[in-house]
Design an enzyme around this catalytic site. Structure first.
Site, PDB file in Angstrom:
ATOM      1  N   ASP A   1       0.974  -1.182  -0.071  1.00 19.87           N
ATOM      2  CA  ASP A   1       0.116   0.074  -0.007  1.00 19.87           C
ATOM      3  C   ASP A   1       0.907   1.389   0.040  1.00 19.87           C
ATOM      4  OD1 ASP A   1      -2.485   1.420   0.252  1.00 19.87           O
ATOM      5  OD2 ASP A   1      -2.222   1.495   2.256  1.00 19.87           O
TER       6      ASP A   1
ATOM      7  N   GLU B   1       4.968   5.071   3.549  1.00 19.00           N
ATOM      8  CA  GLU B   1       4.484   6.574   3.966  1.00 19.00           C
ATOM      9  C   GLU B   1       5.745   7.401   4.058  1.00 19.00           C
ATOM     10  OE1 GLU B   1       2.700   9.862   4.312  1.00 19.00           O
ATOM     11  OE2 GLU B   1       1.648   8.141   4.091  1.00 19.00           O
TER      12      GLU B   1
ATOM     13  N   ASN C   1      10.423   7.528   0.721  1.00 15.39           N
ATOM     14  CA  ASN C   1      10.008   8.106  -0.478  1.00 15.39           C
ATOM     15  C   ASN C   1      10.113   6.846  -1.629  1.00 15.39           C
ATOM     16  OD1 ASN C   1       9.453   9.175  -2.979  1.00 15.39           O
ATOM     17  ND2 ASN C   1      10.889  10.873  -2.656  1.00 15.39           N
TER      18      ASN C   1
ATOM     19  N   ASP D   1      -2.029  12.394  -2.637  1.00 16.26           N
ATOM     20  CA  ASP D   1      -1.880  13.945  -2.796  1.00 16.26           C
ATOM     21  C   ASP D   1      -2.242  14.175  -4.331  1.00 16.26           C
ATOM     22  OD1 ASP D   1      -1.682  16.606  -2.605  1.00 16.26           O
ATOM     23  OD2 ASP D   1       0.079  16.395  -1.137  1.00 16.26           O
TER      24      ASP D   1
ATOM     25  N   LYS E   1      -1.518  22.212  -8.472  1.00 16.96           N
ATOM     26  CA  LYS E   1      -0.749  23.302  -9.025  1.00 16.96           C
ATOM     27  C   LYS E   1       0.301  22.713 -10.399  1.00 16.96           C
ATOM     28  CE  LYS E   1      -0.304  26.332  -5.129  1.00 16.96           C
ATOM     29  NZ  LYS E   1       0.683  27.250  -4.140  1.00 16.96           N
TER      30      LYS E   1
ATOM     31  N   ASP F   1     -11.016  10.387  -4.870  1.00 19.69           N
ATOM     32  CA  ASP F   1     -12.241  11.096  -4.975  1.00 19.69           C
ATOM     33  C   ASP F   1     -11.967  12.387  -5.997  1.00 19.69           C
ATOM     34  OD1 ASP F   1     -10.426  12.176  -3.325  1.00 19.69           O
ATOM     35  OD2 ASP F   1     -11.513  13.454  -2.022  1.00 19.69           O
TER      36      ASP F   1
END
Length: 389
Positions: free
Chosen positions: A154, A209, A237, A273, A277, A309
């Site tokens: 995940d 994470e 990362n 995320d 921009k 979403d």
């Protein structure tokens, strides 16, 4: 008398104007040379001030250079450093300056509610996040009871609620864990577990994470749920360290048959995320290099599940799997038809059944969720292809 008073006032006004202009020059970042010499600091003071974060030897040598340029004859008596000492000082500076963020001191009782709030956004391209994570000794043997099992990955697991809930349902004890009033855990009881359709019976689970405090918080919750040896969280990362982690896991197999089994069987990337921009698009987690890494360690039939979403965010992830190398190694799963016999774009149901914390919140507000799924095809990965992370 009038002339004397007028001259005095003019002189004071002139000095006041000069002071104001000097302060304006310094505050706006203009060169100090534009300000009067009264407000400028000696050159050696500048050097000493800038080097305070280095060793005493470094400060002394910097001051010596400044004194030499200003003609101070006393600098010849200042001690000088050898090349070996300078190299040691440079190594010490690099070690202190570039410690991986996941190696920072751990939080005190990170699983408590007082540490459950974290910063939502970071820059994954920052230099401090371009380093390999520090793993426990003898990883993955140190975190998994049996390393000869397929791996569930995940990416962007957050605080780990989804993995904790899914692994708890599949491999936890019948006795509910003592986790207090967990609103997310209570809300997921309404959803049916359909993981048996897509996942092997027994697996190991790994959550990645990038935010250091969040990964510490997630790992601290594993022991409270009694899931040690089956589930682990690593702060790193993914676009830097994923290839190394999967290589270590694959090489941990004990025999040839086990090597065929401990593959990367299922990958989920859920609600990442979006980086709206235009200048932040390059920060998105799904990149061509990430897709190639997944293709390298997955075998025919293994699954990559994407959901968000935000439709644009999902399309940005999907684009990496339907173009270039993604199109070569992955095939998109066709969505099921609805009651009217039409296929809804990104309207597939969650194949795992168990929702994430973000998913519960979105569904509670009656908002749509966009999903798609890819399967690894039979095209053999080209090992000669260079993977640049």
């Amino acid at each position: 008398i009038f002339v004397v008073v007028f001259a005095t006032m003019t002189r004071h006004c002139t000095i006041l104007i000069i002071q104001m202009l000097a302060a304006l020059c310094i505050r706006t970042g203009a060169s100090r040379r534009a300000a009067p010499a009264l407000f400028a600091l000696p050159p050696q003071h500048h050097c000493t001030h800038r080097k305070t974060c280095f060793t005493t030897t470094g400060i002394r040598s910097s001051s010596t250079d400044a004194d030499t340029t200003t003609g101070d004859l006393t600098s010849s008596s200042a001690p000088t450093t050898t090349q070996e000492e300078q190299a040691v000082n440079n190594d010490e500076q690099e070690t202190v300056k570039y410690i991986p963020p996941w190696s920072e001191p751990k939080l005190k009782n990170p699983s408590s509610k007082s540490f459950s709030r974290f910063r939502q956004h970071i820059n994954p391209l920052a230099r401090r996040y371009q380093m390999n994570a520090d793993l426990t000794e003898n990883w993955p043997h140190s975190v998994y009871t049996d390393v000869n099992l397929p791996l569930y990955l995940d990416i962007g697991c957050g605080k780990g609620g989804f993995l904790l809930e899914m692994v708890g349902r599949r491999h936890g004890s019948n006795k509910p864990p003592n986790v207090g009033d967990d609103s997310y855990m209570n809300s997921t009881k309404l959803y049916e577990d359909t993981t048996c359709t897509w996942l092997p019976t027994t697996m190991n689970y790994l959550g990645l994470e990038i935010r250091p405090g969040v990964s510490q918080y997630a790992q601290a919750r594993v022991g409270k749920r009694g899931l040690d040896g089956r589930l682990s969280f690593v702060g790193c990362n993914a676009n830097v360290d994923l290839d190394r982690l999967l290589t270590l896991y694959q090489e941990s197999a004990e025999g040839k048959e086990d090597a065929e089994n401990n593959r990367l069987a299922f990958v989920s990337i859920q609600f990442p995320d979006p980086h709206f921009k235009k200048s932040h698009v390059k920060r998105r987690v799904v990149t061509p290099a990430l897709v190639r890494t997944l293709a390298k360690f997955m075998k025919e039939g293994d699954v990559v599940f994407l959901q968000s979403d935000i439709c644009d965010a999902l399309e940005a992830m999907r684009e990496q799997f339907v173009e270039d190398d993604g199109k070569l190694y992955f095939d998109e799963h066709v969505n099921d038809e609805n009651e009217e016999g039409q296929q809804e774009e990104y309207g597939m149901a969650n194949p795992l059944g168990i929702p994430t914390e973000r998913e519960v919140s979105v569904l509670k507000n009656g908002l749509p969720i966009f999903r798609t799924l890819f399967k690894r095809n039979k095209v053999v990965y080209d090992t000669t292809e260079s993977i640049i992370m």
